[in-house]
Motif scaffolding. Structure first.
Motif, PDB file in Angstrom:
ATOM      1  N   ALA A 135       7.826 -10.610  24.355  1.00  0.00           N
ATOM      2  CA  ALA A 135       7.760 -10.326  22.925  1.00  0.00           C
ATOM      3  C   ALA A 135       9.004  -9.600  22.407  1.00  0.00           C
ATOM      4  O   ALA A 135       9.416  -9.816  21.267  1.00  0.00           O
ATOM      5  N   GLY A 136       9.612  -8.771  23.226  1.00  0.00           N
ATOM      6  CA  GLY A 136      10.793  -8.028  22.794  1.00  0.00           C
ATOM      7  C   GLY A 136      12.084  -8.813  22.883  1.00  0.00           C
ATOM      8  O   GLY A 136      13.163  -8.260  22.665  1.00  0.00           O
ATOM      9  N   ARG A 137      11.985 -10.110  23.174  1.00  0.00           N
ATOM     10  CA  ARG A 137      13.174 -10.955  23.314  1.00  0.00           C
ATOM     11  C   ARG A 137      13.007 -12.280  22.590  1.00  0.00           C
ATOM     12  O   ARG A 137      13.455 -13.311  23.052  1.00  0.00           O
ATOM     13  N   ARG A 138      12.379 -12.255  21.449  1.00  0.00           N
ATOM     14  CA  ARG A 138      12.172 -13.493  20.689  1.00  0.00           C
ATOM     15  C   ARG A 138      13.034 -13.495  19.435  1.00  0.00           C
ATOM     16  O   ARG A 138      13.685 -12.517  19.112  1.00  0.00           O
ATOM     17  N   SER A 139      13.007 -14.598  18.726  1.00  0.00           N
ATOM     18  CA  SER A 139      13.801 -14.787  17.502  1.00  0.00           C
ATOM     19  C   SER A 139      15.288 -14.624  17.784  1.00  0.00           C
ATOM     20  O   SER A 139      16.003 -13.950  17.048  1.00  0.00           O
ATOM     21  N   LEU A 140      15.741 -15.251  18.856  1.00  0.00           N
ATOM     22  CA  LEU A 140      17.142 -15.205  19.253  1.00  0.00           C
ATOM     23  C   LEU A 140      17.681 -16.628  19.338  1.00  0.00           C
ATOM     24  O   LEU A 140      17.008 -17.514  19.849  1.00  0.00           O
ATOM     25  N   CYS A 141      18.904 -16.834  18.867  1.00  0.00           N
ATOM     26  CA  CYS A 141      19.537 -18.126  19.110  1.00  0.00           C
ATOM     27  C   CYS A 141      20.012 -18.141  20.563  1.00  0.00           C
ATOM     28  O   CYS A 141      19.791 -17.183  21.303  1.00  0.00           O
ATOM     29  N   TYR A 142      20.661 -19.208  20.986  1.00  0.00           N
ATOM     30  CA  TYR A 142      20.964 -19.362  22.407  1.00  0.00           C
ATOM     31  C   TYR A 142      22.097 -18.457  22.907  1.00  0.00           C
ATOM     32  O   TYR A 142      21.947 -17.756  23.888  1.00  0.00           O
ATOM     33  N   ASP A 143      23.267 -18.498  22.267  1.00  0.00           N
ATOM     34  CA  ASP A 143      24.404 -17.733  22.784  1.00  0.00           C
ATOM     35  C   ASP A 143      25.279 -17.223  21.641  1.00  0.00           C
ATOM     36  O   ASP A 143      24.988 -17.456  20.471  1.00  0.00           O
ATOM     37  N   ARG A 144      26.348 -16.518  21.998  1.00  0.00           N
ATOM     38  CA  ARG A 144      27.249 -15.916  21.010  1.00  0.00           C
ATOM     39  C   ARG A 144      27.885 -16.973  20.108  1.00  0.00           C
ATOM     40  O   ARG A 144      27.995 -16.781  18.902  1.00  0.00           O
ATOM     41  N   LYS A 145      28.309 -18.090  20.672  1.00  0.00           N
ATOM     42  CA  LYS A 145      28.913 -19.161  19.870  1.00  0.00           C
ATOM     43  C   LYS A 145      27.931 -19.634  18.802  1.00  0.00           C
ATOM     44  O   LYS A 145      28.308 -19.843  17.646  1.00  0.00           O
ATOM     45  N   ALA A 146      26.678 -19.793  19.173  1.00  0.00           N
ATOM     46  CA  ALA A 146      25.650 -20.220  18.214  1.00  0.00           C
ATOM     47  C   ALA A 146      25.426 -19.149  17.157  1.00  0.00           C
ATOM     48  O   ALA A 146      25.309 -19.455  15.968  1.00  0.00           O
TER      49      ALA A 146
END
Length: 190
Positions: A88-99
């Motif tokens: 739950a504490g690691r959601r709503s994230l895109c894939y990587d820095r470039k993205a």
């Protein structure tokens, strides 16, 4: 990019709570590591402050890390996030820095790859994700980013997995996408 807490030691109280939670989880889920002994695992954790901090971050963000194997040649215990759903504490994230950098508006707070690096862990590979699914049923309502092959990433995509209809599925999405029900699972070798 570094997390402000990444270089700080955890308190002795946090360490005790973490070791207690890990031991309890280890004892409750012996099918994940039937031939292993907790005393040896704990000794390895306590001997490495960086790994202890990484396990603390995994626990703190809802990953419920547990031992899923032992690499005899490297003398390392392998921990995966074993929470029922993507942490739950690691959601709503895109894939990587470039993205993340490619988004012009409505950017998420971070990317899965950056956060994993800050935590000192790696995203599961597709193979590791499938291994995890042999130990139980995970991500029945959520999904998790997994390491993406360079050729897919170069074309703008990224891979994620979940479990539906009693099967493990691998999907693709634009790496810049993010959803409240998608996070990532990590692996740590101790």
């Amino acid at each position: 990019m570094t997390n402000s807490n990444s270089n700080q030691n955890i308190s002795s109280e946090q360490k005790e709570r973490l070791l207690s939670a890990l031991k309890e989880r280890f004892e409750e889920n012996t099918e994940r590591h039937s031939a292993l002994d907790w005393t040896a695992v704990q000794a390895k954790i306590e001997a490495n402050a960086d790994k202890l901090r990484s396990l603390h971050k995994m626990e703190e963000t809802g990953g419920e890390p547990d031992v899923v194997g032992y690499d005899e040649s490297a003398d390392e215990y392998i921990f995966y996030d074993c929470s029922a759903e993507s942490p739950a504490g690691r959601r709503s994230l895109c894939y990587d820095r470039k993205a993340l950098d490619s988004r012009k508006k409505n950017k998420p707070e971070n990317s899965a790859a950056d956060l994993a690096m800050e935590m000192g862990i790696e995203l599961l590979t597709e193979e590791q994700y499938r291994e995890l699914q042999k130990l139980g049923e995970f991500d029945r309502k959520t999904s998790s980013w997994v390491q993406t092959p360079d050729d897919v990433r170069q074309l703008g995509g990224a891979l994620f997995c979940d479990r539906r209809y009693d099967k493990v599925f691998v999907y693709h999405n634009g790496a810049e996408s993010y959803y409240a029900a998608r996070g990532f699972r990590g692996v740590l070798r101790v």
